[in-house]
Design a protein around this motif. Sequence first.
Motif, PDB file in Angstrom:
ATOM      1  N   GLN A  34       0.830  -1.200   0.000  1.00  0.00           N
ATOM      2  CA  GLN A  34       0.000   0.000   0.000  1.00  0.00           C
ATOM      3  C   GLN A  34       0.867   1.253   0.000  1.00  0.00           C
ATOM      4  O   GLN A  34       0.588   2.213  -0.719  1.00  0.00           O
ATOM      5  N   LYS A  36       3.905   1.519  -1.174  1.00  0.00           N
ATOM      6  CA  LYS A  36       4.513   1.638  -2.505  1.00  0.00           C
ATOM      7  C   LYS A  36       3.542   2.298  -3.480  1.00  0.00           C
ATOM      8  O   LYS A  36       3.933   3.161  -4.271  1.00  0.00           O
ATOM      9  N   LEU A  37       2.282   1.892  -3.432  1.00  0.00           N
ATOM     10  CA  LEU A  37       1.284   2.479  -4.321  1.00  0.00           C
ATOM     11  C   LEU A  37       1.075   3.961  -4.025  1.00  0.00           C
ATOM     12  O   LEU A  37       0.919   4.775  -4.940  1.00  0.00           O
ATOM     13  N   GLU A  38       1.082   4.330  -2.739  1.00  0.00           N
ATOM     14  CA  GLU A  38       0.924   5.733  -2.376  1.00  0.00           C
ATOM     15  C   GLU A  38       2.084   6.570  -2.896  1.00  0.00           C
ATOM     16  O   GLU A  38       1.877   7.664  -3.424  1.00  0.00           O
ATOM     17  N   GLU A  40       4.060   5.877  -5.442  1.00  0.00           N
ATOM     18  CA  GLU A  40       3.974   5.920  -6.901  1.00  0.00           C
ATOM     19  C   GLU A  40       2.910   6.927  -7.350  1.00  0.00           C
ATOM     20  O   GLU A  40       3.141   7.689  -8.292  1.00  0.00           O
ATOM     21  N   ALA A  41       1.785   6.952  -6.659  1.00  0.00           N
ATOM     22  CA  ALA A  41       0.733   7.918  -6.990  1.00  0.00           C
ATOM     23  C   ALA A  41       1.222   9.347  -6.768  1.00  0.00           C
ATOM     24  O   ALA A  41       0.917  10.249  -7.557  1.00  0.00           O
ATOM     25  N   GLN A  42       1.985   9.559  -5.712  1.00  0.00           N
ATOM     26  CA  GLN A  42       2.521  10.888  -5.436  1.00  0.00           C
ATOM     27  C   GLN A  42       3.499  11.309  -6.528  1.00  0.00           C
ATOM     28  O   GLN A  42       3.471  12.457  -6.989  1.00  0.00           O
ATOM     29  N   VAL A  44       3.527  10.278  -9.640  1.00  0.00           N
ATOM     30  CA  VAL A  44       2.760  10.531 -10.861  1.00  0.00           C
ATOM     31  C   VAL A  44       2.086  11.900 -10.783  1.00  0.00           C
ATOM     32  O   VAL A  44       2.054  12.644 -11.768  1.00  0.00           O
ATOM     33  N   ALA A  45       1.571  12.253  -9.621  1.00  0.00           N
ATOM     34  CA  ALA A  45       0.917  13.554  -9.454  1.00  0.00           C
ATOM     35  C   ALA A  45       1.921  14.693  -9.624  1.00  0.00           C
ATOM     36  O   ALA A  45       1.609  15.719 -10.255  1.00  0.00           O
TER      37      ALA A  45
END
Length: 90
Positions: A34, A36-38, A40-42, A44-45
């Motif tokens: 979870q 790691k996904l957070e 990665e999302a940051q 990308v943003a």
Amino acid sequence: MSISPLLIPILGISCGLLAILGGVFIKPWIALQQRKLELEAQMVAEKAAQYAAQTERLEQRVRVLERIVTDKGIDLSDEIEKLRDAPPLN
């Protein structure tokens, strides 16, 4: 079909061990995934924000060029010199 009296305690202990192992190994692994996904999302943003800023700068430059090309009443060389002397927009 008869159930062995020894089978019930073995199943109880097995369920307890399974729950302990799940809490020790699986729960932290899920939390790691979870996180790691957070991250990665940051990332990308942030990249999207950089692209948006770059697009805005390019659109401003195109607007200036369009104004220079379409404005027939102004001498082109004077307008270019004004733009060179102007401070950059950042």
